[in-house]
Design a protein around this motif. Structure first.
Motif, PDB file in Angstrom:
ATOM      1  N   VAL A 169       0.875  -1.171   0.000  1.00  0.00           N
ATOM      2  CA  VAL A 169       0.000   0.000   0.000  1.00  0.00           C
ATOM      3  C   VAL A 169       0.912   1.221   0.000  1.00  0.00           C
ATOM      4  O   VAL A 169       1.743   1.381   0.899  1.00  0.00           O
ATOM      5  CB  VAL A 169      -0.922   0.009   1.236  1.00  0.00           C
ATOM      6  CG1 VAL A 169      -1.699   1.322   1.311  1.00  0.00           C
ATOM      7  CG2 VAL A 169      -1.887  -1.174   1.174  1.00  0.00           C
ATOM      8  N   ILE A 170       0.769   2.073  -0.992  1.00  0.00           N
ATOM      9  CA  ILE A 170       1.661   3.227  -1.145  1.00  0.00           C
ATOM     10  C   ILE A 170       0.963   4.450  -0.565  1.00  0.00           C
ATOM     11  O   ILE A 170       0.023   4.996  -1.149  1.00  0.00           O
ATOM     12  CB  ILE A 170       2.033   3.470  -2.622  1.00  0.00           C
ATOM     13  CG1 ILE A 170       2.465   2.163  -3.288  1.00  0.00           C
ATOM     14  CG2 ILE A 170       3.121   4.536  -2.712  1.00  0.00           C
ATOM     15  CD1 ILE A 170       3.613   1.453  -2.604  1.00  0.00           C
ATOM     16  N   GLY A 171       1.409   4.864   0.609  1.00  0.00           N
ATOM     17  CA  GLY A 171       0.801   5.988   1.316  1.00  0.00           C
ATOM     18  C   GLY A 171       0.244   5.534   2.649  1.00  0.00           C
ATOM     19  O   GLY A 171      -0.506   4.547   2.713  1.00  0.00           O
ATOM     20  N   SER A 172       0.617   6.239   3.726  1.00  0.00           N
ATOM     21  CA  SER A 172       0.201   5.815   5.071  1.00  0.00           C
ATOM     22  C   SER A 172      -0.778   6.786   5.704  1.00  0.00           C
ATOM     23  O   SER A 172      -0.926   6.815   6.925  1.00  0.00           O
ATOM     24  CB  SER A 172       1.431   5.676   5.975  1.00  0.00           C
ATOM     25  OG  SER A 172       2.079   6.922   6.158  1.00  0.00           O
ATOM     26  N   THR A 185      -7.130   0.994   3.797  1.00  0.00           N
ATOM     27  CA  THR A 185      -6.941  -0.092   2.841  1.00  0.00           C
ATOM     28  C   THR A 185      -6.264  -1.275   3.515  1.00  0.00           C
ATOM     29  O   THR A 185      -6.694  -2.426   3.383  1.00  0.00           O
ATOM     30  CB  THR A 185      -6.112   0.390   1.640  1.00  0.00           C
ATOM     31  OG1 THR A 185      -6.815   1.436   0.957  1.00  0.00           O
ATOM     32  CG2 THR A 185      -5.842  -0.744   0.667  1.00  0.00           C
ATOM     33  N   ALA A 186      -5.188  -1.009   4.261  1.00  0.00           N
ATOM     34  CA  ALA A 186      -4.495  -2.081   4.981  1.00  0.00           C
ATOM     35  C   ALA A 186      -5.419  -2.754   5.990  1.00  0.00           C
ATOM     36  O   ALA A 186      -5.433  -3.993   6.119  1.00  0.00           O
ATOM     37  CB  ALA A 186      -3.267  -1.513   5.680  1.00  0.00           C
ATOM     38  N   ARG A 197       0.248  -8.388  10.925  1.00  0.00           N
ATOM     39  CA  ARG A 197       0.446  -8.685   9.500  1.00  0.00           C
ATOM     40  C   ARG A 197       0.594  -7.418   8.639  1.00  0.00           C
ATOM     41  O   ARG A 197       0.469  -7.465   7.423  1.00  0.00           O
ATOM     42  CB  ARG A 197      -0.713  -9.540   8.981  1.00  0.00           C
ATOM     43  CG  ARG A 197      -0.656 -10.971   9.516  1.00  0.00           C
ATOM     44  CD  ARG A 197      -1.734 -11.870   8.957  1.00  0.00           C
ATOM     45  NE  ARG A 197      -3.030 -11.628   9.602  1.00  0.00           N
ATOM     46  CZ  ARG A 197      -4.127 -11.226   8.972  1.00  0.00           C
ATOM     47  NH1 ARG A 197      -4.098 -11.002   7.669  1.00  0.00           N
ATOM     48  NH2 ARG A 197      -5.258 -11.051   9.634  1.00  0.00           N
ATOM     49  N   VAL A 198       0.861  -6.297   9.311  1.00  0.00           N
ATOM     50  CA  VAL A 198       1.108  -5.030   8.611  1.00  0.00           C
ATOM     51  C   VAL A 198       2.495  -4.538   8.996  1.00  0.00           C
ATOM     52  O   VAL A 198       2.884  -4.610  10.162  1.00  0.00           O
ATOM     53  CB  VAL A 198       0.044  -3.967   8.973  1.00  0.00           C
ATOM     54  CG1 VAL A 198       0.371  -2.624   8.315  1.00  0.00           C
ATOM     55  CG2 VAL A 198      -1.346  -4.438   8.537  1.00  0.00           C
ATOM     56  N   CYS A 214     -14.347   4.053   0.246  1.00  0.00           N
ATOM     57  CA  CYS A 214     -13.501   4.074  -0.947  1.00  0.00           C
ATOM     58  C   CYS A 214     -12.488   2.939  -0.889  1.00  0.00           C
ATOM     59  O   CYS A 214     -12.293   2.190  -1.854  1.00  0.00           O
ATOM     60  CB  CYS A 214     -12.804   5.431  -1.049  1.00  0.00           C
ATOM     61  SG  CYS A 214     -11.620   5.589  -2.398  1.00  0.00           S
ATOM     62  N   ALA A 215     -11.836   2.774   0.268  1.00  0.00           N
ATOM     63  CA  ALA A 215     -10.853   1.701   0.433  1.00  0.00           C
ATOM     64  C   ALA A 215     -11.516   0.331   0.356  1.00  0.00           C
ATOM     65  O   ALA A 215     -10.970  -0.611  -0.244  1.00  0.00           O
ATOM     66  CB  ALA A 215     -10.131   1.863   1.767  1.00  0.00           C
TER      67      ALA A 215
END
Length: 461
Positions: free
Chosen positions: A6-9, A16-17, A68-69, A384-385
């Motif tokens: 995932v690009i962006g935190s 999303t994550a 798991r992240v 959205c995610a």
């Protein structure tokens, strides 16, 4: 096992994550960010005095600390960083949650004069974003923090162009005092500069009327509660709005805004150090130079055109200003290796699946503003995610059939990129707490790349 980058935190990336690990009990997610710090606009966009909204960081932290992240900061993607094609070798799927980083411009003469800035640049400065504009610091205060005025040097009158929540934020910060800001995590240089500010007049100006303003009523009301600050609204300007005499047909948020403005209209200006002037139906047409920098803004009076827009009248007004902050919206920017729709500043997609020349690109997805444009509030990123994650998990059986190139952090190090992992971020947090204590404050954010990376590296010392 499905492995996803995932690009962006920021909120869209964290949501999303979160959705991925909640729906797939085996998925492994790496959240990559160009900055060494997580949380995106929650850390670097929410005003420091809005502690309740900033507390959302606690929820995002829970996501990034999931077993798991994995957080990998300091990892640029695209030009000058990890190529998009390389990410596809390291992960089964990549979700881009890179926001909308560019400010819209006014497109008028004088916009590039000294003293003319985007509101985002001002926000970045008082939020300690490491890419914020730098200023010379001839004087130094306690702890070696620069104390020059930066944006505010020699400023008596400021004009904020725009009537959304960001415009309200920067207007409020221009009027805030050190007593209210000292308990926040604002960088010490910005706090010192705002404390020494000589700004007495702040004009927040919109080209349309109050019924089209994008600020929320809660934010608007807050302007009327600032210590030693008066607020005025011109009843003649408000009355140009066809909905102003009877706002009952408006949606509730706009109706409440008009009710608040009606309470301020025509009221005598308070005897206060600073005055906020709310102006409507004025369109900026030129920034006027005086002594080599912005000295005034020329506005054209507008009137409703009967179709929801405005028309110029050919009548002009100059407003004195040594500082002009534009807050007229955002646009996504192209990411090298991804398709991009320049018309609306987004990546073409189908339910979050990236489209290349009209066809779905396997394993590539988008969420957040780069997917839908700069609309909605923080909470809008959740559905959205979820839509994007639903598409990704539907595609997962085909995606996991592909072999991957190895462990991403090791591969990044081999290419000269040293990721800031979670321990590095925790070291930054400790350094910010220590800085705050040394200044007699609470947590104080580190304001530059050098200090952030030095703190992160201390985790391995």
């Amino acid at each position: 096992m499905l492995r996803v980058a995932v690009i962006g935190s920021g909120p869209s990336g964290c949501y999303t994550a979160q959705s991925l690990v909640q729906q797939d009990p085996q998925v492994r997610v790496d959240v990559l960010d160009r900055l060494p710090c997580p949380y995106g606009l929650v850390r670097y966009g929410v005003a420091p005095d809005h502690e309740k909204i900033k507390s959302l960081q606690n929820s995002l932290r829970t996501v990034l600390e999931h077993e798991r992240v994995r957080f990998l900061g300091g990892v640029p993607v695209g030009a000058g960083g990890v190529p998009v094609a390389r990410l596809r070798e390291l992960y089964h799927a990549v979700v881009y949650c890179v926001g909308a980083a560019a400010d819209r411009r006014l497109g008028i003469p004088g916009e590039d004069l000294p003293g003319s800035w985007s509101a985002t640049e001002f926000v970045s400065w008082y939020s300690a974003h490491p890419d914020a504009p730098g200023f010379p610091a001839p004087r130094h205060g306690r702890g070696g923090a620069p104390t020059d005025g930066g944006f505010l040097h020699g400023v008596r009158s400021a004009v904020v162009i725009g009537v959304g929540n960001v415009a309200v934020d920067v207007t409020r910060m221009l009027a805030r005092g050190v007593t209210e800001l000292s308990p926040t995590d604002m960088p010490h240089a910005a706090l010192t500069a705002l404390a020494a500010s000589e700004v007495t007049d702040i004009h927040m100006v919109g080209r349309r009327g109050p019924s089209q303003a994008r600020f929320t009523t809660k934010e608007l009301r807050e302007l009327g509660t600032l210590p030693d600050t008066g607020i005025v609204a011109d009843p003649a300007e408000l009355a140009l709005d066809p909905a102003y005499p009877d706002p009952s047909a408006l949606p509730a948020p706009q109706r409440r805004n008009i009710e608040v403005l009606r309470g301020w209209a025509g009221a005598p200006a308070a005897d206060a150090r600073r005055l906020i002037r709310l102006r409507f139906f004025l369109r900026p047409v030129e920034l006027i130079a005086r002594a080599g920098r912005v000295g005034a803004v020329r506005f054209e009076r507008t009137v409703p055109d009967g179709r929801g827009g405005v028309a110029g009248t050919g009548r002009f007004e100059d407003v004195e200003a040594q500082l002009v902050l534009r807050s007229v919206g955002y646009r996504g920017v192209p990411l090298e290796g991804l398709p991009f729709d320049a018309a609306d500043g987004t990546v073409p997609h189908l339910a979050g699946r990236v489209l290349r020349e009209g066809a779905v690109a396997p394993g590539e997805y988008v969420a957040g503003w780069i997917k839908r444009g700069p609309t909605g509030v923080i909470g809008t990123n959740r559905p959205c995610a979820k839509e994007t994650v639903a598409s990704l998990l539907e595609d997962a059986p085909a995606l996991v059939a592909r072999d991957l190139a190895g462990d991403p952090p090791a591969a990044l190090r081999a290419e000269g990129i040293e990721p800031v992992e979670w321990a590095g971020w925790r070291a930054i947090e400790r350094a910010e707490a220590e800085l705050g204590a040394s200044l007699g404050r609470s947590v104080v954010k580190l304001p530059d790349w050098e200090s952030l990376l030095a703190a992160a590296r201390s985790a391995g010392a």
